[in-house]
Design an enzyme around this catalytic site. Structure first.
Site, PDB file in Angstrom:
ATOM      1  N   LYS A  83       0.895  -1.067   0.098  1.00 27.57           N
ATOM      2  CA  LYS A  83      -0.079   0.033  -0.121  1.00 27.57           C
ATOM      3  C   LYS A  83       0.739   1.281   0.134  1.00 27.57           C
ATOM      4  CE  LYS A  83      -4.268   0.993   2.404  1.00 27.57           C
ATOM      5  NZ  LYS A  83      -4.861   0.748   3.797  1.00 27.57           N
TER       6      LYS A  83
HETATM    7  C1  E4P Z   1      -8.529   1.901   4.463  1.00 29.91           C
HETATM    8  O1  E4P Z   1      -7.492   1.066   3.853  1.00 29.91           O
HETATM    9  C2  E4P Z   1      -8.235   2.518   5.435  1.00 29.91           C
HETATM   10  O2  E4P Z   1      -7.574   1.460   6.363  1.00 29.91           O
HETATM   11  C3  E4P Z   1      -9.477   2.587   6.188  1.00 29.91           C
HETATM   12  O3  E4P Z   1     -10.480   2.501   5.510  1.00 29.91           O
HETATM   13  C4  E4P Z   1      -9.529   4.139   6.780  1.00 29.91           C
HETATM   14  O4  E4P Z   1     -10.678   4.377   7.511  1.00 29.91           O
HETATM   15  P1  E4P Z   1     -10.919   5.517   8.754  1.00 29.91           P
HETATM   16  O5  E4P Z   1     -11.351   6.641   8.035  1.00 29.91           O
HETATM   17  O6  E4P Z   1     -12.286   5.040   9.230  1.00 29.91           O
HETATM   18  O7  E4P Z   1      -9.675   5.328   9.448  1.00 29.91           O
END
Ligand code: E4P
Length: 220
Positions: A83
């Site tokens: 990522k």
């Molecule tokens: C995606 O890969 C992120 O880890 C995640 O969806 C972020 O979500 P949040 O805005 O609830 O922290």
């Protein structure tokens, strides 16, 4: 629609995996830090629980360092998806890693223009954050719809992963928009099961049955 769990917590992952409906996992540095174990150890443990794409995020901010880190993360397990954040360096790293045949999830996407850049860099997955856009008064789901349209217009193969989903309604709307993947916090996946008419209906079925039969058909 693929369901990913957005957590690095092993208990949540084991529970979700036992239902047979989890296709992958997304983590981020905050979620990894919450579990308190080094990233390689935690990702390895996650790969033992869920057989599917497991996103592991780089923490370097400069392209060459991201590439090195990405290659190391990919060595942890064949299911690891690297990522990278949607920055100039992150996109440079995405292009290089993708050219090497690694799968990259480009994260922290908040506009359709950013999603176009990620697709052109060869991203395997783009992660637009729905809930965080809602938080600042925008309509996060509009972004999913725009990206789906643009990717379809040009035949981009990059999968759209609706991220930062906060409720069952978000999941349903992401499905209606055609998102390939939704990543759900465990709580949201659990909430998807609930409907009062399911509980009421089951209670009535069991009551009616018990009026006539004292034992279950397959007594344990
Ligand atoms: C995606 O890969 C992120 O880890 C995640 O969806 C972020 O979500 P949040 O805005 O609830 O922290």
């Amino acid at each position: 629609m693929k369901f990913f769990l957005d957590t690095a917590n092993l208990d949540e992952l084991k529970k979700g995996a036992s239902w047979g409906i989890v296709d992958g996992v997304t983590t981020n540095p905050s979620l990894i830090a919450k579990e308190g174990k080094p990233i390689a150890e935690q990702i390895r443990a996650i790969c033992d629980i869920v057989d599917g794409d497991i996103s592991a995020e780089v923490v370097a901010t400069e392209a060459q360092a991201m590439i090195r880190e990405g290659r190391e993360l990919a060595r942890i397990h064949k299911n690891v998806v690297v990522k990278c954040p949607l920055t100039r360096d992150g996109i440079k790293a995405t292009s290089a890693l993708s050219k090497d045949g690694l799968r990259v999830n480009v994260t922290l996407c908040f506009s359709a223009g950013q999603a176009l850049i990620a697709a052109k860099a060869g991203a395997y997955i783009i992660s637009p954050f729905v809930g965080r856009l809602d938080d600042i008064g925008w309509t996060g789901m509009e972004l999913i719809r725009s990206i789906m349209t643009i990717y379809k217009n040009y035949g981009f193969k990059t999968q759209v992963l609706a991220a930062s989903l906060r409720s069952p309604t978000h999941v349903i709307d992401a499905g209606l928009a055609g998102a390939h993947i939704g990543t759900l916090p465990f709580k949201v996946l659990d909430m998807l099961f609930n409907h009062p008419l399911t509980d009421k209906g089951l209670e009535q079925f069991l009551k009616d049955y018990a009026k006539v039969f004292q034992e279950t058909p397959v007594a344990g």
